[in-house]
Design a protein around this motif. Structure first.
Motif, PDB file in Angstrom:
ATOM      1  N   ASN A 339       0.826  -1.213   0.000  1.00  0.00           N
ATOM      2  CA  ASN A 339       0.000   0.000   0.000  1.00  0.00           C
ATOM      3  C   ASN A 339       0.859   1.262   0.000  1.00  0.00           C
ATOM      4  O   ASN A 339       0.511   2.272  -0.610  1.00  0.00           O
ATOM      5  CB  ASN A 339      -0.910   0.000   1.235  1.00  0.00           C
ATOM      6  N   ALA A 363      -5.790  -3.820   0.733  1.00  0.00           N
ATOM      7  CA  ALA A 363      -6.200  -2.416   0.896  1.00  0.00           C
ATOM      8  C   ALA A 363      -6.901  -2.204   2.234  1.00  0.00           C
ATOM      9  O   ALA A 363      -7.018  -1.080   2.705  1.00  0.00           O
ATOM     10  CB  ALA A 363      -7.102  -2.005  -0.264  1.00  0.00           C
ATOM     11  N   LEU A 367      -4.847   0.916   3.249  1.00  0.00           N
ATOM     12  CA  LEU A 367      -5.326   1.857   2.233  1.00  0.00           C
ATOM     13  C   LEU A 367      -6.751   2.305   2.588  1.00  0.00           C
ATOM     14  O   LEU A 367      -7.513   2.686   1.718  1.00  0.00           O
ATOM     15  CB  LEU A 367      -5.255   1.255   0.829  1.00  0.00           C
TER      16      LEU A 367
END
Ligand SMILES: Cc1ncc(COP(=O)(O)O)c(C=O)c1O
Length: 549
Positions: A339, A363, A367
């Protein structure tokens, strides 16, 4: 205070402490008079049907009633927003590491499900009193354990929209936008990560959102196994060998076992501090040569960028060159650190990814995409599809075989799938890449701040070179006594975590018990890191005092 009874609120939401009234927002929904529960006795959307039983009107439940959703949805959002607010404002009410004992919940919940509907109010009351005390607060600003499970408003709204729309995009036809958005968003993200063009949907490759990193590595092991077995024959399973370092996530071994790879053919190459726990290419080369000489068939390498223990980085370029020269599939597990590679200054850690056959990030780790969201890119989508496709008649449709049509059921284990790209799209749009980069940079800077604190205290030591937002450290050994040092660090972490004020985790590197301090929770600020360090120092004085004696 640490039992499930903490919080002590009263029914009307004006609790003695911060449990429900101040704490979790029930007051916002009920006390302020949304009146759930009054209209039909329970407020869960019952409507009166026409029939009668014993002279009584029969209640017919409508499970998805838009007005009820609006009303209860607002209450739930308030509840969750208050949870986040109180994690910040009243940390004393939220031991980061849950302090309950095993089985605590069975003692306080009924033995069977209710026959009749209960009001949301009662349910949220139970969440506050019975569930939340049994949570380890991953979103607490003082959570520094494992790797984070990063949330965001955008990610949350995306999850909400996904739950609301509840489409199941297993084929393009089943929900064209769900498929097409995923293709586009993963191309966007691939570009932010500067992945090579062959991972884009415009080439032979493409991206798919798996649920987790474990699923990602499993599907690529299956794809690689299928590819090699087509070449060497299907009776060769017992000769297939795979490689990774001894730091590789345990999901790799599990994926291999599910894929029928013999346990004794899983080579976990030794690492040590000389390469900061990255996989030495020389060891890989030697292992492959030795296996080939014995008649084994090397077919898969799992490299990691950002290992779970210490965020070590395997050198992708030399490993990839070896993989390429032997025709071996190389997968890159960058679940956590990948990420960070949307920031140009961290991108060098995945240099060499152009030699990989597949690449994965989580993610949901870093993220801000909420659980779960694990983008996986493959260089050759047909290797994945060939291994996983199924074509039952009931899923056929007119354009299903057209080249440009993606049927994600053939890129994953399950048939059903969530519309996860929605939240990734929302995260990317509602923040923009530059903000996301800055969120990550902030975490890395906070980790650096912690590392500096450790480095300035002669009683402690930083154990590995830090690349991202994880600091591996420990109380330093006294007179070289490693066993005693391990015991002291074990005791230190147990004491620190039992305060409920912070939560850190541990690992083992070269037989040493190591403390891990991972920054990544969305609410963490410098004051939380400073405070965490003070708590650790305070509880270490016991050992430091002993040291002097
Ligand atoms: C490097 C690495 N790979 C894979 C995983 C597994 O990811 P998931 O929990 O999404 O399956 C983790 C989890 O922490 C990890 O750190």
């Amino acid at each position: 205070m640490l039992s499930w009874e903490y919080g002590n609120s009263t029914e009307n939401g004006i609790g003695k402490s911060n449990g429900i009234s101040n704490g979790y927002g029930i007051g916002n929904g009920y006390v302020n008079g949304h009146g759930i529960g009054n209209e039909h006795g329970n407020g869960n959307g019952d409507v009166y049907g026409n029939g009668k039983v014993n002279g009584e009107k029969v209640k017919k439940m409508k499970p998805m009633d838009s007005e009820m959703l609006r009303e209860q949805g607002h209450i739930m959002v308030d509840f969750i927003a208050d949870y986040y607010k109180n994690l910040e404002d009243s940390p004393q009410d939220f031991p980061v590491l849950s302090q309950v004992q095993p089985g605590y919940l069975r003692d306080i919940l009924p033995d069977s499900a209710p026959d009749h509907p209960e009001p949301l109010k009662e349910l949220l009351h139970d969440v506050s009193k019975k569930i939340i005390p049994g949570l380890t607060h991953w979103q607490s600003p003082s959570y520094f354990a494992y790797y984070a499970s990063s949330t965001s408003v955008a990610g949350f709204l995306g999850e909400m929209l996904n739950a609301g729309l509840s489409v199941v995009g297993f084929t393009w036809l089943a929900s064209p936008a769900a498929t097409e958005l995923e293709v586009i968003v993963l191309d966007w993200l691939a570009k932010l990560l500067q992945l090579p063009d062959h991972f884009l949907s415009t080439g032979n490759g493409g991206g798919v959102i798996q649920g987790t990193g474990c699923e990602a590595v499993l599907v690529v092991v299956l794809a690689a196994r299928d590819r090699i077995m087509k070449k060497v024959g299907k009776n060769s399973l017992s000769q297939l060998v795979v490689y990774a370092s001894d730091q590789t996530h345990s999901s790799f071994r599990k994926a291999c076992l599910i894929g029928g790879i013999h346990e004794e053919n899983i080579r976990l190459l030794k690492t040590d501090s000389s390469t900061n726990y990255g996989m030495p290419p020389k060891s890989l080369e030697e292992a492959i040569s030795s296996d080939l000489a014995k008649g084994f068939i090397p077919f898969f390498i799992c490299a990691t960028v950002g290992t779970t223990s210490s965020a070590a980085v395997d050198p992708l370029f030399p490993l990839g060159k070896i993989a390429e020269s032997y025709g071996i599939w190389m997968h890159v597990d960058a679940a956590y650190a990948g990420n960070a590679c949307i920031c140009p200054e961290f991108r060098e850690h995945i240099d060499g990814v152009e030699k990989a056959d597949s690449f994965n990030i989580n993610a949901h780790k870093w993220l801000f995409a909420n659980q779960t969201c694990s983008p996986l890119w493959v260089k050759d989508r047909y290797s994945l599809i060939n291994a996983l496709k199924t074509n039952p008649e009931y899923l056929e449709y007119k354009v299903s075989k057209r080249e440009e049509v993606v049927n994600y059921k053939d890129w994953q284990i399950s048939l059903s799938r969530r519309f996860r790209s929605l939240k990734l799209w929302m995260v990317l749009r509602l923040y923009g890449a530059e903000n996301l980069r800055n969120f990550i940079r902030e975490h890395v800077n906070l980790a650096k701040h912690f590392e500096d604190c450790v480095a300035q205290d002669a009683h402690f030591e930083v154990v590995t070179t830090r690349y991202f937002s994880l600091v591996c450290f420990r109380l330093a050994p006294i007179d070289g006594d490693e066993d005693k040092c391990n015991d002291q660090n074990r005791e230190l972490i147990a004491t620190v975590n039992s305060t409920g004020k912070i939560f850190i985790s541990h690992t083992a590197l070269s037989g040493k018990f190591i403390l891990r301090f991972a920054v990544g929770a969305p609410l963490t600020e410098e004051k939380h890191v400073t405070e965490a360090w003070q708590i650790i120092q305070k509880h270490a004085t016991k050992f430091i005092h002993n040291k002097k004696n």
